[in-house]
Design a protein around this motif. Structure first.
Motif, PDB file in Angstrom:
ATOM      1  N   GLU A 202       0.698  -0.842  -0.036  1.00 24.19           N
ATOM      2  CA  GLU A 202       0.103  -0.091  -0.145  1.00 24.19           C
ATOM      3  C   GLU A 202       1.059   1.235   0.162  1.00 24.19           C
ATOM      4  OE1 GLU A 202      -3.177   1.044   3.121  1.00 24.19           O
ATOM      5  OE2 GLU A 202      -4.214  -0.653   1.976  1.00 24.19           O
ATOM      6  N   VAL A 203       0.723   2.050  -1.050  1.00 23.89           N
ATOM      7  CA  VAL A 203       1.722   3.269  -0.938  1.00 23.89           C
ATOM      8  C   VAL A 203       0.808   4.648  -1.084  1.00 23.89           C
ATOM      9  CG1 VAL A 203       3.508   2.227  -2.156  1.00 23.89           C
ATOM     10  CG2 VAL A 203       1.739   3.195  -3.712  1.00 23.89           C
ATOM     11  N   ASN A 204       1.516   5.532  -1.008  1.00 19.89           N
ATOM     12  CA  ASN A 204       0.895   7.133  -1.032  1.00 19.89           C
ATOM     13  C   ASN A 204      -0.367   7.203  -0.154  1.00 19.89           C
ATOM     14  OD1 ASN A 204       0.687   9.707  -2.041  1.00 19.89           O
ATOM     15  ND2 ASN A 204      -0.765   9.002  -4.055  1.00 19.89           N
ATOM     16  N   LYS A 205      -0.033   6.722   1.245  1.00 16.87           N
ATOM     17  CA  LYS A 205      -1.096   7.285   2.280  1.00 16.87           C
ATOM     18  C   LYS A 205      -2.516   6.283   1.779  1.00 16.87           C
ATOM     19  CE  LYS A 205       0.532  11.464   3.184  1.00 16.87           C
ATOM     20  NZ  LYS A 205       0.571  12.661   1.978  1.00 16.87           N
ATOM     21  N   GLY A 206      -2.134   4.850   1.406  1.00 16.62           N
ATOM     22  CA  GLY A 206      -3.315   4.181   1.143  1.00 16.62           C
ATOM     23  C   GLY A 206      -4.129   4.374  -0.117  1.00 16.62           C
ATOM     24  N   LYS A 207      -3.745   5.738  -0.862  1.00 18.63           N
ATOM     25  CA  LYS A 207      -4.400   5.957  -2.052  1.00 18.63           C
ATOM     26  C   LYS A 207      -4.395   4.796  -3.171  1.00 18.63           C
ATOM     27  CE  LYS A 207      -4.540  10.862  -0.791  1.00 18.63           C
ATOM     28  NZ  LYS A 207      -3.421  11.764  -1.324  1.00 18.63           N
ATOM     29  N   ALA A 208      -3.097   4.250  -3.240  1.00 22.26           N
ATOM     30  CA  ALA A 208      -2.663   3.166  -4.185  1.00 22.26           C
ATOM     31  C   ALA A 208      -2.057   1.828  -3.826  1.00 22.26           C
ATOM     32  CB  ALA A 208      -2.042   4.191  -5.273  1.00 22.26           C
ATOM     33  N   VAL A 209      -2.204   1.147  -4.572  1.00 27.05           N
ATOM     34  CA  VAL A 209      -1.629  -0.387  -4.282  1.00 27.05           C
ATOM     35  C   VAL A 209      -0.466  -0.349  -5.461  1.00 27.05           C
ATOM     36  CG1 VAL A 209      -1.649  -2.850  -4.197  1.00 27.05           C
ATOM     37  CG2 VAL A 209      -3.398  -1.259  -3.108  1.00 27.05           C
ATOM     38  N   PHE A 210       0.691  -0.618  -4.995  1.00 25.29           N
ATOM     39  CA  PHE A 210       1.850  -1.391  -5.981  1.00 25.29           C
ATOM     40  C   PHE A 210       1.678  -2.669  -5.855  1.00 25.29           C
ATOM     41  CE2 PHE A 210       6.173  -2.364  -6.503  1.00 25.29           C
ATOM     42  CZ  PHE A 210       6.692  -1.630  -7.429  1.00 25.29           C
ATOM     43  N   ALA A 211       1.733  -3.077  -6.982  1.00 26.94           N
ATOM     44  CA  ALA A 211       1.646  -4.795  -7.262  1.00 26.94           C
ATOM     45  C   ALA A 211       2.875  -5.231  -8.169  1.00 26.94           C
ATOM     46  CB  ALA A 211       0.486  -5.257  -7.811  1.00 26.94           C
ATOM     47  N   ILE A 212       3.493  -6.128  -7.844  1.00 30.09           N
ATOM     48  CA  ILE A 212       4.505  -6.589  -8.487  1.00 30.09           C
ATOM     49  C   ILE A 212       4.340  -8.067  -8.993  1.00 30.09           C
ATOM     50  CG2 ILE A 212       6.256  -6.614  -6.772  1.00 30.09           C
ATOM     51  CD1 ILE A 212       8.244  -5.925  -9.168  1.00 30.09           C
TER      52      ILE A 212
ATOM     53  N   CYS B 104       8.202  -0.503 -17.559  1.00 30.25           N
ATOM     54  CA  CYS B 104       8.590  -1.793 -17.387  1.00 30.25           C
ATOM     55  C   CYS B 104       8.303  -2.490 -18.880  1.00 30.25           C
ATOM     56  CB  CYS B 104       7.649  -2.590 -16.164  1.00 30.25           C
ATOM     57  SG  CYS B 104       8.201  -4.320 -16.175  1.00 30.25           S
ATOM     58  N   PRO B 105       9.231  -2.952 -19.258  1.00 29.21           N
ATOM     59  CA  PRO B 105       9.075  -3.735 -20.726  1.00 29.21           C
ATOM     60  C   PRO B 105       8.283  -5.107 -20.593  1.00 29.21           C
ATOM     61  CG  PRO B 105      11.394  -3.356 -20.044  1.00 29.21           C
ATOM     62  CD  PRO B 105      10.713  -3.242 -19.029  1.00 29.21           C
ATOM     63  N   ASP B 106       8.212  -5.840 -19.151  1.00 26.70           N
ATOM     64  CA  ASP B 106       7.444  -6.719 -19.032  1.00 26.70           C
ATOM     65  C   ASP B 106       6.146  -6.669 -18.564  1.00 26.70           C
ATOM     66  OD1 ASP B 106       9.723  -9.232 -19.758  1.00 26.70           O
ATOM     67  OD2 ASP B 106      10.584  -7.448 -19.013  1.00 26.70           O
ATOM     68  N   CYS B 107       5.750  -5.404 -18.248  1.00 30.22           N
ATOM     69  CA  CYS B 107       4.404  -5.197 -17.521  1.00 30.22           C
ATOM     70  C   CYS B 107       4.319  -5.988 -16.253  1.00 30.22           C
ATOM     71  CB  CYS B 107       3.045  -5.864 -18.442  1.00 30.22           C
ATOM     72  SG  CYS B 107       2.722  -4.695 -19.913  1.00 30.22           S
ATOM     73  N   ALA B 108       5.177  -6.157 -15.611  1.00 34.41           N
ATOM     74  CA  ALA B 108       5.374  -6.720 -14.256  1.00 34.41           C
ATOM     75  C   ALA B 108       5.048  -6.018 -13.102  1.00 34.41           C
ATOM     76  CB  ALA B 108       6.770  -7.389 -13.920  1.00 34.41           C
ATOM     77  N   ILE B 109       4.951  -4.518 -13.321  1.00 38.42           N
ATOM     78  CA  ILE B 109       4.286  -3.701 -12.332  1.00 38.42           C
ATOM     79  C   ILE B 109       2.821  -3.332 -12.552  1.00 38.42           C
ATOM     80  CG2 ILE B 109       4.755  -1.654 -10.927  1.00 38.42           C
ATOM     81  CD1 ILE B 109       7.759  -1.682 -11.551  1.00 38.42           C
ATOM     82  N   ALA B 110       2.029  -3.210 -11.603  1.00 37.29           N
ATOM     83  CA  ALA B 110       0.815  -2.940 -11.711  1.00 37.29           C
ATOM     84  C   ALA B 110       0.255  -1.633 -10.413  1.00 37.29           C
ATOM     85  CB  ALA B 110      -0.231  -3.720 -11.908  1.00 37.29           C
ATOM     86  N   ILE B 111       0.302  -0.397 -11.051  1.00 34.98           N
ATOM     87  CA  ILE B 111      -0.456   0.688  -9.999  1.00 34.98           C
ATOM     88  C   ILE B 111      -1.746   0.551  -9.960  1.00 34.98           C
ATOM     89  CG2 ILE B 111      -0.202   2.875  -9.042  1.00 34.98           C
ATOM     90  CD1 ILE B 111       2.760   1.857  -9.120  1.00 34.98           C
ATOM     91  N   ILE B 112      -2.396   0.334  -8.847  1.00 35.03           N
ATOM     92  CA  ILE B 112      -4.013   0.275  -8.659  1.00 35.03           C
ATOM     93  C   ILE B 112      -4.469   1.339  -7.967  1.00 35.03           C
ATOM     94  CG2 ILE B 112      -6.128  -0.941  -8.415  1.00 35.03           C
ATOM     95  CD1 ILE B 112      -3.223  -3.025  -8.779  1.00 35.03           C
ATOM     96  N   ARG B 113      -4.935   2.443  -8.351  1.00 37.85           N
ATOM     97  CA  ARG B 113      -5.345   3.511  -7.639  1.00 37.85           C
ATOM     98  C   ARG B 113      -6.740   2.979  -6.901  1.00 37.85           C
ATOM     99  NH1 ARG B 113      -2.869   6.369 -11.603  1.00 37.85           N
ATOM    100  NH2 ARG B 113      -0.991   7.450 -10.749  1.00 37.85           N
ATOM    101  N   VAL B 114      -6.874   3.207  -5.532  1.00 38.88           N
ATOM    102  CA  VAL B 114      -7.703   2.737  -4.770  1.00 38.88           C
ATOM    103  C   VAL B 114      -8.947   3.841  -4.715  1.00 38.88           C
ATOM    104  CG1 VAL B 114      -8.639   1.947  -2.406  1.00 38.88           C
ATOM    105  CG2 VAL B 114      -6.382   1.527  -3.232  1.00 38.88           C
TER     106      VAL B 114
END
Lengths: 250, 92
Positions: B17-27, B78-88
């Motif tokens: 959970e990043v940015n004070k819970g406003k988003a989720v960093f997924a790898i 990311c050339p492999d689309c391994a990171i997804a940022i999901i805004r909550v």
């Protein structure tokens, strides 16, 4: 909690991932830009993707679209044939700098001169990456490769090839020629999208060169890779649009 | 196509959970090849090497929840689309 999925373009084939390119390879980014452009234009069902010999052939199962793999640079005439047989299709000839500028350059030159209604995407990483990083037509003066261990000597081996400038010079009205870079992803995607739209409008030959990274053969870490593509390469290969159909300028 | 088994890289995902819970960093370690391009492009310097290993046995990256602003540049490069940022979305 909803299931978290990778944000891949819808036109990618999810079963062939992780793809076969090296860590840090720019091909993934060029194909991501192409995939997003295909998604945004909604043309996945009528795209034919042709890949070449070299690292670019590793994209043969990359997309959920019809794919052909041909010999060096011959992807251009194969795509021209497919386009002539069925003009409703959107064809993409995808090649590297070795296939497009060295071994198969005659096909690129002739297709551009005839102003064929196809889209060419050429990935420039300044060497022959699949065979171990030998000097390519795009190797920059002084750059060290496997076959130029003291740096490319322009007295002996000449100057690198500037593809979009050449295509802009030999094509007629209606053609599109641009050079993007994977370090400027949004710009590259815009160029690829314009190239596809130019083909769909039937205006003429659309050519995009994409500057790409090759950390394996440049022997660079991530920081040096970005520095090389953003500073060293753009000094010799300026980014921008070199030919835009009339009335379609930004 | 629909009957095929789900790709192996979907089995594992690490979220922060990043940015004070406003988003989720997924790898997705099944996609990450450890090239480090995202780590160098991060404007906040929020990414560092992780203990978790990727598909080639190289380290993946993990964000510092205090520094990460969820701008999405890492996801884009990311050339492999391994990171997804999901805004909550905020609860309504």
């Amino acid at each position: 909690m909803v299931e978290i999925l990778p944000k891949m373009p819808k036109s990618w084939n999810p079963e062939s991932k992780p793809h076969k390119f090296c860590p840090g390879c720019g091909h993934g980014l060029v194909l991501k830009a192409l995939g997003q452009a295909i998604d945004e234009l909604g043309i996945q069902d009528r795209v034919v993707f042709g890949c070449d010999i070299g690292c670019s052939l590793l994209s043969w199962d990359f997309f959920n679209v019809d794919t052909v793999q041909t010999h060096h640079g011959r992807t251009t005439p194969v795509m021209v044939g497919i386009k002539r047989a069925n003009p409703n299709l959107v064809v993409v000839a995808y090649m590297g700098d070795g296939g497009g500028y060295a071994i198969g350059s005659q096909h690129l030159v002739n297709a551009a001169t005839r102003n064929e209604k196809i889209t060419c995407i050429l990935v420039n990483n300044t060497n022959y990456a699949m065979t171990g990083g030998q000097m390519a037509p795009t190797t920059m003066p002084g750059q060290k490769t496997e076959t130029t261990p003291y740096g490319r000597d322009v007295e002996e081996t000449g100057y690198p090839m500037l593809g979009p400038e050449m295509v802009a010079a030999i094509t007629r009205e209606g053609a599109y020629a641009a050079r993007g870079s994977v370090a400027k992803f949004a710009q590259l995607k815009k160029y690829i999208k314009k190239a596809l739209e130019n083909q769909m409008a039937g205006r003429g030959f659309s050519f995009v060169e994409a500057l790409s990274t090759c950390p394996t053969n440049w022997r660079t870490n991530a920081a040096q890779t970005w520095q090389f593509i953003e500073e060293t390469m753009t000094k010799y290969f300026p980014l921008g649009e070199f030919k835009v159909p009339e009335g379609k300028e930004d | 196509m629909s009957t095929a088994a789900a790709p192996a890289y979907l089995k594992k995902v690490y979220t922060t959970e990043v940015n004070k819970g406003k988003a989720v960093f997924a790898i997705f370690p099944g996609l990450c090849k450890g090239c480090g391009l995202c780590k160098e492009k991060c404007p906040e310097g929020a990414l560092s090497w992780s203990e978790k290993l990727g598909v080639y046995g190289t380290p993946t990256v993990t964000p510092d929840p205090e520094l990460c602003k969820a701008c999405g540049i890492c996801e884009r490069v990311c050339p492999d689309c391994a990171i997804a940022i999901i805004r909550v979305d905020k609860e309504k």
